[in-house]
Write an enzyme that holds these catalytic residues in place. Structure first.
Site, PDB file in Angstrom:
ATOM      1  N   GLY A   1       0.786  -1.229   0.000  1.00  0.00           N
ATOM      2  CA  GLY A   1       0.000   0.000   0.000  1.00  0.00           C
ATOM      3  C   GLY A   1       0.812   1.270   0.000  1.00  0.00           C
ATOM      4  O   GLY A   1       0.337   2.319   0.472  1.00  0.00           O
ATOM      5  N   SER A   2       2.029   1.247  -0.562  1.00  0.00           N
ATOM      6  CA  SER A   2       2.816   2.484  -0.526  1.00  0.00           C
ATOM      7  C   SER A   2       2.270   3.528  -1.501  1.00  0.00           C
ATOM      8  O   SER A   2       2.340   4.731  -1.224  1.00  0.00           O
ATOM      9  CB  SER A   2       4.294   2.201  -0.791  1.00  0.00           C
ATOM     10  OG  SER A   2       4.503   1.693  -2.080  1.00  0.00           O
TER      11      SER A   2
ATOM     12  N   MET B   1      -4.194  -6.910  -6.847  1.00  0.00           N
ATOM     13  CA  MET B   1      -3.689  -8.022  -7.665  1.00  0.00           C
ATOM     14  C   MET B   1      -4.783  -8.903  -8.275  1.00  0.00           C
ATOM     15  O   MET B   1      -4.488 -10.000  -8.735  1.00  0.00           O
ATOM     16  CB  MET B   1      -2.734  -8.881  -6.828  1.00  0.00           C
ATOM     17  CG  MET B   1      -1.508  -8.136  -6.325  1.00  0.00           C
ATOM     18  SD  MET B   1      -0.534  -7.412  -7.660  1.00  0.00           S
ATOM     19  CE  MET B   1       0.240  -8.882  -8.314  1.00  0.00           C
TER      20      MET B   1
ATOM     21  N   LEU C   1     -10.684  -7.564 -12.288  1.00  0.00           N
ATOM     22  CA  LEU C   1     -12.116  -7.302 -12.134  1.00  0.00           C
ATOM     23  C   LEU C   1     -12.849  -7.707 -13.417  1.00  0.00           C
ATOM     24  O   LEU C   1     -12.296  -7.633 -14.514  1.00  0.00           O
ATOM     25  CB  LEU C   1     -12.328  -5.817 -11.829  1.00  0.00           C
ATOM     26  CG  LEU C   1     -11.719  -5.369 -10.489  1.00  0.00           C
ATOM     27  CD1 LEU C   1     -11.617  -3.853 -10.413  1.00  0.00           C
ATOM     28  CD2 LEU C   1     -12.524  -5.925  -9.308  1.00  0.00           C
TER      29      LEU C   1
ATOM     30  N   ASN D   1      -5.641   2.743 -12.604  1.00  0.00           N
ATOM     31  CA  ASN D   1      -4.637   1.789 -12.134  1.00  0.00           C
ATOM     32  C   ASN D   1      -3.249   2.358 -12.400  1.00  0.00           C
ATOM     33  O   ASN D   1      -3.084   3.224 -13.272  1.00  0.00           O
ATOM     34  CB  ASN D   1      -4.797   0.459 -12.882  1.00  0.00           C
ATOM     35  CG  ASN D   1      -3.839  -0.611 -12.379  1.00  0.00           C
ATOM     36  OD1 ASN D   1      -3.631  -0.749 -11.162  1.00  0.00           O
ATOM     37  ND2 ASN D   1      -3.248  -1.362 -13.292  1.00  0.00           N
TER      38      ASN D   1
ATOM     39  N   HIS E   1       0.633   0.804 -13.274  1.00  0.00           N
ATOM     40  CA  HIS E   1       1.333  -0.429 -13.639  1.00  0.00           C
ATOM     41  C   HIS E   1       2.822  -0.101 -13.790  1.00  0.00           C
ATOM     42  O   HIS E   1       3.175   0.907 -14.414  1.00  0.00           O
ATOM     43  CB  HIS E   1       0.774  -0.974 -14.958  1.00  0.00           C
ATOM     44  CG  HIS E   1       1.431  -2.255 -15.376  1.00  0.00           C
ATOM     45  ND1 HIS E   1       1.129  -3.462 -14.787  1.00  0.00           N
ATOM     46  CD2 HIS E   1       2.398  -2.505 -16.293  1.00  0.00           C
ATOM     47  CE1 HIS E   1       1.877  -4.403 -15.340  1.00  0.00           C
ATOM     48  NE2 HIS E   1       2.651  -3.855 -16.254  1.00  0.00           N
TER      49      HIS E   1
ATOM     50  N   SER F   1       3.094   3.503 -15.539  1.00  0.00           N
ATOM     51  CA  SER F   1       1.985   4.072 -16.324  1.00  0.00           C
ATOM     52  C   SER F   1       0.725   4.152 -15.476  1.00  0.00           C
ATOM     53  O   SER F   1       0.325   3.165 -14.850  1.00  0.00           O
ATOM     54  CB  SER F   1       1.657   3.161 -17.522  1.00  0.00           C
ATOM     55  OG  SER F   1       2.800   2.920 -18.318  1.00  0.00           O
TER      56      SER F   1
ATOM     57  N   THR G   1      -9.924  -0.770 -18.202  1.00  0.00           N
ATOM     58  CA  THR G   1     -10.956  -1.397 -19.017  1.00  0.00           C
ATOM     59  C   THR G   1     -10.875  -2.895 -18.748  1.00  0.00           C
ATOM     60  O   THR G   1     -10.033  -3.346 -17.961  1.00  0.00           O
ATOM     61  CB  THR G   1     -10.718  -1.131 -20.518  1.00  0.00           C
ATOM     62  OG1 THR G   1      -9.455  -1.691 -20.877  1.00  0.00           O
ATOM     63  CG2 THR G   1     -10.735   0.359 -20.834  1.00  0.00           C
TER      64      THR G   1
ATOM     65  N   LEU H   1      -6.672  -6.531 -19.507  1.00  0.00           N
ATOM     66  CA  LEU H   1      -5.680  -6.437 -18.439  1.00  0.00           C
ATOM     67  C   LEU H   1      -4.529  -5.499 -18.824  1.00  0.00           C
ATOM     68  O   LEU H   1      -3.889  -5.692 -19.857  1.00  0.00           O
ATOM     69  CB  LEU H   1      -5.122  -7.833 -18.125  1.00  0.00           C
ATOM     70  CG  LEU H   1      -4.074  -7.886 -17.011  1.00  0.00           C
ATOM     71  CD1 LEU H   1      -4.664  -7.466 -15.675  1.00  0.00           C
ATOM     72  CD2 LEU H   1      -3.443  -9.255 -16.929  1.00  0.00           C
ATOM     73  N   ASP H   2      -4.291  -4.495 -17.976  1.00  0.00           N
ATOM     74  CA  ASP H   2      -3.226  -3.503 -18.213  1.00  0.00           C
ATOM     75  C   ASP H   2      -3.359  -2.870 -19.606  1.00  0.00           C
ATOM     76  O   ASP H   2      -2.345  -2.472 -20.204  1.00  0.00           O
ATOM     77  CB  ASP H   2      -1.838  -4.136 -18.058  1.00  0.00           C
ATOM     78  CG  ASP H   2      -1.617  -4.700 -16.661  1.00  0.00           C
ATOM     79  OD1 ASP H   2      -2.197  -4.156 -15.707  1.00  0.00           O
ATOM     80  OD2 ASP H   2      -0.874  -5.680 -16.533  1.00  0.00           O
TER      81      ASP H   2
END
Ligand code: GRF
Length: 218
Positions: free
Chosen positions: A17-18, A95, A98, A112, A114, A141, A146, A149-150
């Site tokens: 959680g940084s 991780m 969704l 997000n 990444h 990034s 969406t 994934l990534d």
């Protein structure tokens, strides 16, 4: 600062959680016009939950039950989020993938970060893969989420030089440090209305954002 109501954030984490902490501090210090109302972890007992509580943020755990039970998980997540009524959901080291339904129902309202210069190096172990490939540049990034994934539209990237002698640890640390700058910055753009989601795509300062803003770091 605009004088308008702060953007309400819920942050989803899975571990340390940084990034969550960096965003929460940017809010608390008034650097961005946003407020973290809730932190949810899909893993019980992780350090990020302690950090959030120490920052005075309400926390919840919605434990991941396994991929076969994803819809049940998302129903629980939805219920947990309903109380906080976030304007935007921030994935920060979250991780789990969704579902298309969950994401589509919140188009333009999930972000997000990444740790790579997407579209390069989707998935895991990005720093190691960059070193193995002998790349000279790397980074992180911020993107809209969406169902791919990534793969959602990019907003802001940090670009970091790979140094001779870099190890996975040193490179990870340098990229991480830039995440704490670019993630709050992109959220601040949303909070100030500079960044928006319209007609199924991102806009920045009134123009369609067709390529990410790139910021160079040493
Ligand atoms: C970060 O590197 C982020 O880019 C990736 O997961 C990591 C999370 O770290 N999505 P932390 O939990 O924020 O410390």
């Amino acid at each position: 600062m605009t004088g308008s109501d702060p953007l309400r954030l819920a942050i989803l984490i899975s571990g340390r959680g940084s990034n969550m902490a960096a965003i929460a501090r940017a809010c608390a210090e008034g650097r961005i016009n946003a407020h973290v109302g809730l932190v949810i972890s899909e893993r019980p007992g992780v350090a990020g939950l302690d950090t959030a509580r120490a920052l005075g943020i309400e926390t919840r755990t919605v434990a991941w039950p396994g991929a076969a039970e994803r819809l049940q998980f998302e129903r629980e997540l939805d219920a947990a989020l309903a109380a906080a009524q976030p304007d935007v959901i921030i994935l920060a080291g979250f991780m789990r993938i969704l579902s298309q339904q969950f994401v589509a129902a919140r188009a333009g309202r999930i972000l997000n970060i990444h740790p790579s210069l997407l579209p390069k190096y989707r998935g895991l172990h990005t720093h190691r893969r960059v070193l193995e490939a002998g790349d000279r540049v790397h980074g992180a990034s911020v993107h809209f989420v969406t169902a791919e994934l990534d793969g959602g539209p990019l907003i802001l990237q940090s670009r970091v030089a790979v140094r001779p002698g870099d190890s996975e640890d040193t490179l990870t640390a340098r990229v991480h440090a830039t995440e704490y700058i670019i993630y709050p910055r992109a959220i601040g753009w949303l909070a100030d209305g500079r960044l928006a989601w319209r007609d199924d795509r991102p806009w920045l300062d009134g123009k369609p954002l067709t390529a990410p803003v790139v910021e160079d770091f040493p």
